[in-house]
Design a protein around this motif. Structure first.
Motif, short mmCIF file in Angstrom:
data_model
loop_
_atom_site.label_atom_id
_atom_site.label_comp_id
_atom_site.label_asym_id
_atom_site.label_seq_id
_atom_site.Cartn_x
_atom_site.Cartn_y
_atom_site.Cartn_z
N SER A 63 0.83 -1.20 0.00
CA SER A 63 0.00 0.00 0.00
C SER A 63 0.87 1.25 0.00
N ALA B 129 -3.60 2.97 -0.64
CA ALA B 129 -3.84 2.55 0.74
C ALA B 129 -5.32 2.36 1.05
N ASP C 189 -7.38 -2.32 -2.88
CA ASP C 189 -6.52 -3.51 -3.00
C ASP C 189 -6.03 -3.74 -4.40
#
Length: 414
Positions: free
Chosen positions: A258, A409, A412
């Motif tokens: 992320s 972040a 996904d």
């Protein structure tokens, strides 16, 4: 820290820079041979014993040397399973899925397949049989594959710029296919569609085309693996769609990093290593995977740095030559990109995506054996990474760029 270069490593030292390292969490590696046997015993769909007859001629399509796949172990598992079904070794032809890459040499086949190299033939993209059409595009498959009663394939499910993840039917329909499907899927009309991106298989038009072509080609059983920095993370067998889906989930969990939306970098250093840094065509994947992935971490005027050995220069295959010709004859990246929106030959798509990146970011290739060639292709060449990164830069290092998914972040990347 160390970065991959060819089969070795180089030391990376940027003392005057603020350096962040993007390393996926990874997962526990598996024993490939054991996992392959287990996967074949519990496949997605009917087992191989219900798909093959003792008298069948069998084609097994394997990947070529541009993929880091232990094809010898996967092939061994297939041959053992076939023997248990009454199919003799002499009934098997191993077809090396080259796509538009150069043929493998006898020595390379010996290294890749060991005692089974005598079963192998290089795919000939000019000797093909049409097995149907997808969206009006002919799906043509190499003669040894089209003539086989049963079609099996190996492959690797790894992040792919267009298919989201590679593997599945792709080994057969692209690796053992013709220019027709490559031209269609890799053309600007398909590559510009919504959903065609790194790390996505659901609602990805490129992936969907490959899967439908795989149905027409009659891909009976895939035996695929996925890997990360620590080794092979999983093996799956059976119907090609669920094989890709299962291993993509494994890869995504292990390879995602992320990047907060507020983080922007002056430079991203992208590790490649063998076999992908053998030529410029393959090595540029490191730059495009970062810049055109789910989360581009570069700020405005940010630079991509790719250490790559390039012992083969640009590469010797048809696709590599077309990539080179497009880049070396272009006046600038923007003009090339706009020109290629009108169309291009298969293989040149890598020049299209490189031009797309170069419109926004400089790409510098370091530590290579072919700096002049790099400069011909609208990119910069420098002796070392330190020469390519300005002092005081905010730098993100991605040690294994082809096995790292940079994601927002808040998401996904799926």
């Amino acid at each position: 820290m160390k970065l991959p270069l060819g089969t070795g490593t180089i030391d990376l030292d940027l003392p005057e820079c603020d350096v962040t390292v993007a390393e996926p969490s990874g997962a526990e590696p598996v024993d490939v041979r054991e996992a392959a046997t287990t996967a074949l015993s519990d496949p997605h769909g009917p087992p191989l014993s219900e798909r093959v007859e003792p008298a069948d001629d069998v084609a097994i399509v394997v990947t070529d040397l541009t993929r880091a796949v232990p094809d010898d172990l996967l092939l061994e598992a297939f041959l053992e399973e076939l023997a248990g079904c009454g199919v003799g070794r002499e009934q098997v032809t191993v077809v090396v899925g080259l796509g538009l890459h150069r043929p493998m040499t006898d020595d390379e086949l010996e290294i890749m397949l060991g005692p089974h190299a005598d079963l192998a033939v290089n795919h000939d993209p000019t000797a093909v049989v049409e097995v149907g059409t997808v969206d009006g595009c002919p799906v043509e498959i190499g003669e040894p594959v089209a003539a086989a009663d049963t079609v099996l394939s190996t492959g690797v499910v790894e992040p792919h710029q267009y298919a989201g993840f590679s593997g599945g039917a792709k080994t057969v329909v692209v690796g053992a296919g013709s220019e027709s499907l490559i031209r269609y899927t890799h053309g600007p009309e398909v590559l510009s569609r919504e959903g065609v991106r790194l790390g996505r298989i659901d609602d990805n038009p490129f992936r969907n085309i490959l899967d439908r072509a795989g149905d027409l080609a009659g891909v009976d059983v895939c035996l695929n693996l996925t890997h990360g920095p620590d080794g092979v993370l999983g093996v799956s067998a059976g119907d090609h769609r669920p094989v890709v889906s299962e291993l993509a989930d494994v890869a995504r969990d292990a390879l995602s990093v992320s990047v907060p939306p507020t983080d922007e970098y002056d430079a991203v250093v992208t590790g490649v290593g063998a076999p992908k840094d053998a030529n410029l065509y393959q090595a540029t994947r490191a730059a495009t995977y970062v810049a055109l992935g789910d989360r581009n971490p570069l700020g405005e005027d940010g630079r991509l740095v790719v250490p790559a050995a390039l012992p083969e220069g640009v590469g010797d295959g048809t696709g590599e030559r077309r990539f080179y010709d497009r880049l070396r004859t272009a006046s600038d990246a923007d003009a090339l990109y706009r020109e290629m929106l009108e169309g291009y030959e298969p293989g040149a798509q890598r020049a299209f995506v490189v031009a797309r990146v170069l419109r926004e970011h400089e790409v510098t290739v370091t530590n290579s054996a072919a700096p002049g060639l790099v400069e011909e292709c609208l990119m910069r060449a420098e002796p070392t990474v330190a020469d390519a990164v300005s002092a005081g830069s905010n730098v993100l290092v991605v040690p294994d760029a082809l096995n790292t998914l940079l994601v927002d972040a808040d998401g996904d990347g799926a």
